[in-house]
Design an enzyme around this catalytic site. Structure first.
Site, mmCIF file in Angstrom:
data_model
loop_
_atom_site.group_PDB
_atom_site.id
_atom_site.type_symbol
_atom_site.label_atom_id
_atom_site.label_comp_id
_atom_site.label_asym_id
_atom_site.label_seq_id
_atom_site.Cartn_x
_atom_site.Cartn_y
_atom_site.Cartn_z
ATOM 1 N N PRO A 1 -6.850 -0.074 9.578
ATOM 2 C CA PRO A 1 -7.755 1.062 9.437
ATOM 3 C C PRO A 1 -8.668 0.942 8.226
ATOM 4 C CG PRO A 1 -5.598 1.831 10.027
ATOM 5 C CD PRO A 1 -5.465 0.371 9.706
ATOM 6 N N GLU A 2 -9.934 0.674 8.505
ATOM 7 C CA GLU A 2 -10.967 0.729 7.488
ATOM 8 C C GLU A 2 -11.782 1.982 7.799
ATOM 9 O OE1 GLU A 2 -13.018 -3.029 7.089
ATOM 10 O OE2 GLU A 2 -11.236 -4.148 7.681
ATOM 11 N N LYS B 1 -10.879 5.494 3.150
ATOM 12 C CA LYS B 1 -9.971 5.145 4.252
ATOM 13 C C LYS B 1 -8.821 6.135 4.366
ATOM 14 C CE LYS B 1 -10.963 0.299 3.145
ATOM 15 N NZ LYS B 1 -10.387 -0.947 2.622
ATOM 16 N N ARG C 1 -7.207 -13.191 0.759
ATOM 17 C CA ARG C 1 -7.550 -12.592 2.057
ATOM 18 C C ARG C 1 -8.476 -13.539 2.804
ATOM 19 N NH1 ARG C 1 -7.879 -7.173 0.873
ATOM 20 N NH2 ARG C 1 -7.389 -6.851 3.062
#
Length: 281
Positions: A2-3, A62, A269
DNA sequence: ATTAATGTTCAGAA
DNA sequence: TTTCTGAACATTAA
């Protein structure tokens, strides 16, 4: 996952279901998972919110925000795998907490489901809530950031632009997936030191941020291959089909149709980009 | 069967 | 002060 677009989709999906509803109870679900981070404790929250009404369902970066008639607010951080649901969950085993809403015959529920359990739920007092919406901890909303702001923030650091975009204290709402997509559309190399970016590049980043996030919201977010992200009705998002570089290592870039998408690691990342479309400098 | 990877945030160290 | 690292947890892929 979830962004910003996924959290915005959650908010839109639960709004009409929750707004104006009285909270009859706030309880843990009978799952066998390790306990979620809930501040202050669940029992204390239950006492504080019983009988109040959800007056507003909104979003900050967010996070999902449920404003209450008392002036306090629930703040839900889905983090990696959290979902806000108004109907059947992906599975019962990872349901974490439930808000029992309504009075008399008109009862309904709102759930927080979280497979990994890294999500958090907090009850904030009015002062803490005001701070959440200030710039004290989180930067400006990504959908409200113009080229001027991007320019000021980029000038101030030598960090790579992709890493900077993930810093929520500077610009809030962009996550790992959309950072790659935005930089591809802006034709900016993800490893470019932010302070070296020139005006045209910064303007393209500001513009691409709006376009990518707004389009992703229209598609109700991205459901990745693990299928975790769902909207409030437990349905998949649609934006994953529009990804141009994210999780497409080795595929031909859909823009230049020549180079292969490359995966690199920045700040532990994954970053995806096209070496032909996104040149340094 | 181990190891690496996955979205996010935060504390603590460099 | 700014930037980097690892941990929180569950699950899947290699």
């Amino acid at each position: 996952m979830p962004e910003l677009p996924e959290v915005e989709t959650m908010v839109r999906g639960i709004r009409s279901h929750a707004e104006g509803q009285r909270i009859a109870a706030f309880e843990a679900c009978p799952c066998s998972c390790r306990p979620l981070t809930i501040r202050p404790g669940l029992g204390q929250i239950a006492t504080l919110v019983a009988g109040t009404t959800i007056v507003d369902v909104t979003r900050r970066a967010k996070r999902v925000v449920l404003k209450l008639s008392s002036g306090w607010a629930f703040v839900i951080e889905p983090r990696m795998t959290g979902l806000m649901l108004v109907s059947d969950p992906p599975d019962e085993g990872h349901l974490r907490v439930v808000w029992k809403l309504g009075t008399g015959k008109r009862q309904r529920s709102l759930w927080f489901w979280d497979r990994r359990g890294l999500g958090t739920i907090s009850l904030l007092n009015p002062d803490q809530l005001a701070r959440l919406f200030s710039d004290a901890d989180l930067g400006r909303e990504a959908l409200e950031a113009d080229a001027e702001l991007w320019s000021r923030i980029c000038q101030a650091t030598v960090r790579p632009i992709k890493v900077l975009m993930l810093d929520q204290s500077k610009i809030a709402g962009i996550g790992n997936l959309y950072a790659s997509e935005i930089l591809h559309q802006a034709r900016v190399h993800p490893e470019t030191p932010a302070a070296e970016l020139r005006r045209p590049q910064i303007q393209r980043i500001a513009q691409a941020t709006l376009e990518i996030l707004q389009t992703a919201i229209r598609y109700e977010g991205s459901t990745l291959s693990d299928g975790t992200y769902r909207n409030a009705l437990n349905q998949s998002g649609g934006y994953q089909n529009a990804h141009r570089v994210y999780d497409r290592e080795g595929e031909i870039c859909p823009s230049c149709k020549k180079a292969q998408v490359i995966r690199i690691v920045q700040a532990q990342r994954s970053t995806f980009y096209c070496p032909k479309c996104q040149k340094r400098r």
